[in-house]
Design a protein around this motif. Structure first.
Motif, mmCIF file in Angstrom:
data_model
loop_
_atom_site.group_PDB
_atom_site.id
_atom_site.type_symbol
_atom_site.label_atom_id
_atom_site.label_comp_id
_atom_site.label_asym_id
_atom_site.label_seq_id
_atom_site.Cartn_x
_atom_site.Cartn_y
_atom_site.Cartn_z
ATOM 1 N N LYS A 85 33.470 -48.522 43.678
ATOM 2 C CA LYS A 85 33.352 -47.256 43.529
ATOM 3 C C LYS A 85 33.425 -46.672 45.048
ATOM 4 O O LYS A 85 33.186 -45.735 45.372
ATOM 5 C CB LYS A 85 32.313 -46.618 42.899
ATOM 6 N N ARG A 86 33.396 -47.673 46.123
ATOM 7 C CA ARG A 86 33.207 -47.290 47.561
ATOM 8 C C ARG A 86 34.358 -46.481 48.117
ATOM 9 O O ARG A 86 33.790 -45.710 48.944
ATOM 10 C CB ARG A 86 33.076 -48.862 47.976
ATOM 11 N N LYS A 87 35.276 -46.540 47.636
ATOM 12 C CA LYS A 87 36.525 -45.719 48.265
ATOM 13 C C LYS A 87 35.935 -44.372 47.572
ATOM 14 O O LYS A 87 36.350 -43.259 48.527
ATOM 15 C CB LYS A 87 37.789 -45.727 47.814
ATOM 16 N N THR A 88 35.877 -43.934 46.534
ATOM 17 C CA THR A 88 35.364 -42.668 46.046
ATOM 18 C C THR A 88 34.314 -42.020 46.763
ATOM 19 O O THR A 88 34.241 -40.883 47.218
ATOM 20 C CB THR A 88 34.837 -42.601 44.430
ATOM 21 N N PHE A 89 33.285 -43.044 47.133
ATOM 22 C CA PHE A 89 32.061 -42.498 47.969
ATOM 23 C C PHE A 89 32.316 -42.052 49.458
ATOM 24 O O PHE A 89 31.771 -41.453 49.965
ATOM 25 C CB PHE A 89 30.836 -43.448 47.645
ATOM 26 N N TYR A 90 33.228 -43.152 49.931
ATOM 27 C CA TYR A 90 33.891 -42.916 51.330
ATOM 28 C C TYR A 90 34.468 -41.449 51.450
ATOM 29 O O TYR A 90 34.233 -40.692 52.334
ATOM 30 C CB TYR A 90 35.017 -43.683 51.672
ATOM 31 N N VAL A 91 35.079 -41.051 50.395
ATOM 32 C CA VAL A 91 35.751 -39.480 50.424
ATOM 33 C C VAL A 91 34.701 -38.520 50.210
ATOM 34 O O VAL A 91 34.747 -37.524 50.875
ATOM 35 C CB VAL A 91 36.942 -39.537 49.226
ATOM 36 N N VAL A 92 33.752 -38.843 49.314
ATOM 37 C CA VAL A 92 32.600 -37.751 49.020
ATOM 38 C C VAL A 92 31.963 -37.626 50.386
ATOM 39 O O VAL A 92 31.581 -36.464 50.627
ATOM 40 C CB VAL A 92 31.978 -38.381 48.015
ATOM 41 N N SER A 93 31.514 -38.871 50.773
ATOM 42 C CA SER A 93 30.689 -38.854 52.275
ATOM 43 C C SER A 93 31.478 -37.989 53.151
ATOM 44 O O SER A 93 31.017 -37.304 54.173
ATOM 45 C CB SER A 93 30.316 -40.044 52.646
ATOM 46 N N GLY A 94 32.956 -38.399 53.404
ATOM 47 C CA GLY A 94 33.736 -37.526 54.403
ATOM 48 C C GLY A 94 33.736 -36.340 54.157
ATOM 49 O O GLY A 94 33.660 -35.403 55.052
ATOM 50 N N ILE A 95 33.762 -35.637 52.939
ATOM 51 C CA ILE A 95 33.655 -34.328 52.527
ATOM 52 C C ILE A 95 32.566 -33.814 53.072
ATOM 53 O O ILE A 95 32.443 -32.565 53.771
ATOM 54 C CB ILE A 95 34.030 -33.853 51.256
ATOM 55 N N PHE A 96 31.464 -34.449 52.854
ATOM 56 C CA PHE A 96 30.016 -33.751 53.323
ATOM 57 C C PHE A 96 29.865 -33.786 54.621
ATOM 58 O O PHE A 96 29.502 -32.804 55.552
ATOM 59 C CB PHE A 96 28.810 -34.591 52.684
ATOM 60 N N ILE A 97 30.440 -34.706 55.499
ATOM 61 C CA ILE A 97 30.353 -34.795 56.802
ATOM 62 C C ILE A 97 31.492 -33.537 57.611
ATOM 63 O O ILE A 97 30.832 -32.744 58.325
ATOM 64 C CB ILE A 97 31.033 -36.191 57.479
ATOM 65 N N LEU A 98 32.285 -33.490 56.996
ATOM 66 C CA LEU A 98 33.293 -32.353 57.384
ATOM 67 C C LEU A 98 32.694 -31.007 57.239
ATOM 68 O O LEU A 98 32.622 -30.148 58.172
ATOM 69 C CB LEU A 98 34.648 -32.479 56.707
ATOM 70 N N VAL A 99 32.038 -30.758 56.049
ATOM 71 C CA VAL A 99 31.432 -29.545 55.627
ATOM 72 C C VAL A 99 30.245 -29.313 56.782
ATOM 73 O O VAL A 99 29.997 -28.228 57.167
ATOM 74 C CB VAL A 99 30.951 -29.363 54.128
ATOM 75 N N SER A 100 29.442 -30.409 56.914
ATOM 76 C CA SER A 100 28.269 -29.999 57.974
ATOM 77 C C SER A 100 28.792 -29.800 59.144
ATOM 78 O O SER A 100 28.103 -28.938 59.833
ATOM 79 C CB SER A 100 27.364 -31.492 57.978
ATOM 80 N N LEU A 101 29.837 -30.541 59.522
ATOM 81 C CA LEU A 101 30.386 -30.563 61.074
ATOM 82 C C LEU A 101 31.023 -28.994 61.178
ATOM 83 O O LEU A 101 30.595 -28.218 62.128
ATOM 84 C CB LEU A 101 31.230 -31.373 61.626
ATOM 85 N N GLY A 102 31.466 -28.568 60.374
ATOM 86 C CA GLY A 102 32.192 -27.015 60.180
ATOM 87 C C GLY A 102 31.137 -26.006 60.213
ATOM 88 O O GLY A 102 31.026 -25.329 60.734
ATOM 89 N N SER A 103 29.978 -26.382 59.661
ATOM 90 C CA SER A 103 28.821 -25.374 59.445
ATOM 91 C C SER A 103 28.162 -25.295 60.676
ATOM 92 O O SER A 103 27.681 -24.359 61.432
ATOM 93 C CB SER A 103 27.823 -25.856 58.341
ATOM 94 N N LEU A 104 28.130 -26.735 61.390
ATOM 95 C CA LEU A 104 27.313 -26.750 62.625
ATOM 96 C C LEU A 104 28.386 -26.085 63.690
ATOM 97 O O LEU A 104 27.806 -25.283 64.567
ATOM 98 C CB LEU A 104 27.256 -28.076 63.190
ATOM 99 N N LEU A 105 29.513 -26.100 63.761
ATOM 100 C CA LEU A 105 30.232 -25.508 64.711
ATOM 101 C C LEU A 105 30.416 -24.031 64.629
ATOM 102 O O LEU A 105 30.674 -23.037 65.586
ATOM 103 C CB LEU A 105 31.576 -26.171 64.860
ATOM 104 N N THR A 106 30.397 -23.296 63.182
ATOM 105 C CA THR A 106 30.672 -22.060 62.974
ATOM 106 C C THR A 106 29.347 -21.198 62.980
ATOM 107 O O THR A 106 29.254 -20.355 63.458
ATOM 108 C CB THR A 106 31.421 -21.691 61.739
ATOM 109 N N GLN A 107 28.354 -22.029 62.456
ATOM 110 C CA GLN A 107 26.870 -21.352 62.327
ATOM 111 C C GLN A 107 25.986 -21.464 63.317
ATOM 112 O O GLN A 107 25.196 -20.677 63.887
ATOM 113 C CB GLN A 107 26.348 -21.763 61.093
ATOM 114 N N GLY A 108 26.217 -22.789 64.142
ATOM 115 C CA GLY A 108 25.290 -23.173 64.959
ATOM 116 C C GLY A 108 23.843 -23.509 64.470
ATOM 117 O O GLY A 108 23.638 -23.790 63.521
ATOM 118 N N LEU A 109 23.066 -24.007 65.599
ATOM 119 C CA LEU A 109 21.541 -24.449 65.169
ATOM 120 C C LEU A 109 20.904 -23.084 65.259
ATOM 121 O O LEU A 109 20.771 -22.420 66.297
ATOM 122 C CB LEU A 109 21.316 -25.527 65.970
#
Length: 164
Positions: free
Chosen positions: A94-118
């Protein structure tokens, strides 16, 4: 006797780590202000409970096991005893599925960080935080201007009702 040797040899390491951290906590408690004192108090309580558990409770388990070596040392309850006995999860398949899920979480987190800031609170930027209740509703912008004129920098916002 091996259990006693193990406890006595580990004791110096346990005490060293906890005493060092406790000294840091005491310095923060004495010299800190506001939230730093709260953190120091919580840290010291945590160290005290950790020491109690590491020294006293663990010693009770080991001494009990040493007195009754034929008795199994179990930490399970009736409900959890065989909970994971026949559990098989194909993690590698199942590792490839979890790579994709982890990648989505990372992208959403980075998007939130860049648009909302800390949004760093007073704990990270320094200063004080007060909640004040007035008799009448106030305009936070006017209040902030008055505070900046008096103190140099301030941030005012309503908290709950318009008079707070």
């Amino acid at each position: 006797d091996a259990p006693r040797d193990g406890v006595s040899n580990a004791l110096s390491s346990i005490l060293d780590a906890n005493i060092t951290t406790a000294l840091t906590g005491l310095i923060l408690l004495v010299l800190g202000t506001g939230p730093i004192k709260g953190f120091a108090t919580t840290l010291l309580i945590g160290i005290a409970t950790s020491l109690f558990t590491a020294i006293f409770i663990t010693r009770l388990f080991i001494d009990n096991y040493a007195r009754n070596p034929k008795k199994n040392l179990e930490f399970s309850t009736g409900m959890t005893k065989n909970l994971f006995t026949n559990l098989t999860i194909p993690f590698l398949q199942k590792r490839k599925t979890f790579y994709v899920v982890s990648g989505i979480f990372i992208l959403v987190s980075l998007g939130s960080l860049l648009t909302q800031g800390l949004n760093q609170g007073v704990d990270f930027v320094g200063g004080r935080s007060y909640t004040i209740r007035f008799d009448q509703p106030v305009n936070p912008t006017e209040l902030e201007d008055d505070l900046i004129a008096e103190f140099g920098s301030a941030n005012a916002k309503t908290f709950g009702a318009a008079n707070q």
